[in-house]
Design an enzyme around this catalytic site. Structure first.
Site, short mmCIF file in Angstrom:
data_model
loop_
_atom_site.label_atom_id
_atom_site.label_comp_id
_atom_site.label_asym_id
_atom_site.label_seq_id
_atom_site.Cartn_x
_atom_site.Cartn_y
_atom_site.Cartn_z
N SER A 26 24.37 -27.04 -21.98
CA SER A 26 23.42 -25.98 -21.49
C SER A 26 24.52 -25.51 -20.28
O SER A 26 25.69 -25.77 -20.04
CB SER A 26 22.14 -26.26 -20.61
OG SER A 26 22.64 -27.30 -19.77
N LYS A 97 21.15 -26.45 -30.67
CA LYS A 97 20.21 -26.94 -29.93
C LYS A 97 19.17 -26.07 -29.57
O LYS A 97 19.39 -24.80 -29.39
CB LYS A 97 20.81 -27.40 -28.54
CG LYS A 97 20.06 -27.70 -27.14
CD LYS A 97 20.74 -27.57 -26.22
CE LYS A 97 20.00 -27.73 -24.88
NZ LYS A 97 19.97 -29.13 -24.47
N GLU A 179 16.49 -36.61 -31.37
CA GLU A 179 17.11 -37.60 -30.38
C GLU A 179 16.15 -37.85 -29.23
O GLU A 179 16.14 -37.04 -28.14
CB GLU A 179 18.32 -36.62 -29.72
CG GLU A 179 18.96 -37.09 -28.83
CD GLU A 179 20.09 -36.31 -28.12
OE1 GLU A 179 20.30 -35.18 -28.63
OE2 GLU A 179 20.83 -36.82 -27.15
N LYS A 221 19.28 -39.52 -33.59
CA LYS A 221 20.27 -39.56 -32.70
C LYS A 221 19.50 -40.34 -31.50
O LYS A 221 19.35 -39.80 -30.57
CB LYS A 221 20.74 -38.04 -32.49
CG LYS A 221 21.69 -38.12 -31.09
CD LYS A 221 22.55 -36.56 -31.10
CE LYS A 221 23.30 -36.69 -30.03
NZ LYS A 221 24.29 -35.78 -30.08
N GLY A 264 26.13 -41.00 -24.19
CA GLY A 264 25.32 -41.21 -23.18
C GLY A 264 25.92 -41.39 -21.70
O GLY A 264 25.23 -41.89 -20.71
N GLY A 265 27.12 -41.50 -21.81
CA GLY A 265 27.98 -41.69 -20.32
C GLY A 265 28.63 -42.97 -20.50
O GLY A 265 29.17 -43.16 -19.69
N SER A 292 27.19 -38.77 -32.96
CA SER A 292 27.20 -37.17 -32.43
C SER A 292 27.49 -37.21 -30.94
O SER A 292 26.67 -37.00 -30.34
CB SER A 292 25.75 -36.98 -32.75
OG SER A 292 25.73 -35.65 -32.45
P1 13P Z 1 26.77 -37.33 -25.13
O1 13P Z 1 27.46 -38.17 -26.13
O2 13P Z 1 27.67 -36.96 -23.98
O3 13P Z 1 25.66 -38.22 -24.62
O4 13P Z 1 26.27 -35.98 -25.51
C1 13P Z 1 25.52 -36.22 -26.74
C2 13P Z 1 24.44 -35.11 -26.56
O5 13P Z 1 24.07 -34.04 -27.42
C3 13P Z 1 23.46 -35.27 -25.63
O6 13P Z 1 22.22 -34.55 -25.69
#
Ligand code: 13P
Length: 342
Positions: A26, A97, A179, A221, A264-265, A292
């Site tokens: 975003s 998204k 997700e 996801k 996810g970091g 992804s």
């Molecule tokens: P990350 O792999 O950075 O977690 O991002 C994936 C994503 O699409 C988060 O919504």
């Protein structure tokens, strides 16, 4: 809804040796990423960065689809070709998204509920006309044992919204990426993450069934099952792979064509190693296990680019390299020693 078409697109997106590039940050999130390299986040710079990523030579060797943000799907390159059309013409499927972000679940609550159902059908028609064939909606589940989080209310209301979203998307002949992200920040153990991820996935699939979502036409996801970032005991790659696979086997119906993890970091290398280990452990999954990733694919590119045109080529090489490593991990063929040769 054409189930054959949905199944075809879903399979194409997770077909080995490819995965998805999540570039749907975003405006707030991309600003944070740009702040980290001291680049101003404005319309032109965001376009330049996304264009750089998408025009990486031969990206389609490893990347099946790209998730875009609303602003990006409307942007054009210097030749006046829309970025979505550029991807399509170059063998990559554009996605979008569609959630509109998360609000507090209750007043004063730290838990979140993802929104975006209002007017979704109409927005999807427009996104389809702009070239998108698949969509994404992210729900956020936070673990905090001291605050008794996540609550059942959080898991169930997010699962309901995810399922309603998936149904609307399929009715529009597009593939929903579902997700539910159990956030890795916190002091919790890997066992806590296992328990919460299983509970969340069971709820999500219960709701998907209730909403009559065609499971052959979605992608899941999820997060990997992993130790909280502040926990002193960081589980090994082997344990992460074992517990993640165990959780998925218990909770994900076989009809789902693919599971494409978020990063996810996690560090770039660990995100690749974990995926690789899972794909090494069994060749007999009913679903394809792929990626992804957002940060774990883009981070090296972003830090090479620094907002300068003269760095575009090395930034593209960095994305190509990370995509290749993750592509190898979809078949368990990644060798971490190759990281040192970069
Ligand atoms: P990350 O792999 O950075 O977690 O991002 C994936 C994503 O699409 C988060 O919504």
């Amino acid at each position: 809804m054409s189930t054959d078409k949905l199944n075809f697109i879903a399979k194409k997106l997770c077909e080995k040796p490819k995965g998805i590039l999540a570039a749907d940050e975003s405006t707030n999130t991309i600003k944070k990423r740009f702040d980290s390299i001291n680049v101003e986040s404005n319309f032109e710079m965001r376009k330049a960065y996304r264009e750089l990523l998408f025009k990486t030579p031969n990206l389609k060797n490893f990347i099946s689809g790209v998730i875009l943000f609303d602003e990006t799907i409307r942007q054009e390159d210097s030749e006046k070709t829309s970025l979505a059309k550029y991807l399509l013409d170059n063998g990559i499927i554009p996605g979008i998204k569609v959630d509109t972000g998360a609000i507090h679940l209750e007043k004063n609550s730290h838990e979140k509920l993802t929104e975006g159902l209002d007017g979704l059908g109409e927005r999807l028609e427009e996104y389809k006309s702009l070239g998108a064939s698949f969509t994404k909606w992210r729900a956020i589940i936070t673990i905090d044992n001291k605050a008794n989080m996540p609550s059942d209310y959080c898991i169930e209301s997010n699962s309901f919204n995810l399922a309603r979203y998936a149904k609307i998307v399929q009715d529009c002949d597009m593939v929903p990426i579902v997700e539910p992200e159990v956030i890795m920040d916190g002091e919790h153990s890997i066992e806590d993450c296992y328990e919460v991820t299983c509970k969340t996935l069971k709820n999500v699939f219960k709701q998907l069934e209730l909403h009559k979502v065609f499971l052959g036409g979605i992608l899941l996801k999820p997060n990997m099952v992993i130790s909280g970032t502040l926990n002193k005991n960081q589980a090994s790659v082997e344990t992460v792979a074992e517990l993640t696979l165990d959780c998925l086997h218990k909770c994900v119906p076989q009809d789902v064509p693919g599971i494409v993890f978020l990063s996810g970091g996690q560090s770039n290398e660990l995100a690749t190693e974990h995926l690789n280990e899972m794909n090494k452990k069994s060749k007999d999954f009913s679903w394809n296990l792929s990626f992804s990733y957002g940060r774990a694919l883009q981070q090296p590119s972003l830090s090479k680019w620094l907002g300068k045109d003269e760095n575009i080529q090395i930034a593209q090489q960095a994305l190509f390299q990370r995509s290749q490593f993750n592509s190898e991990a979809t078949s368990g063929k990644y060798n971490s020693e190759n990281e040192n040769k970069i």
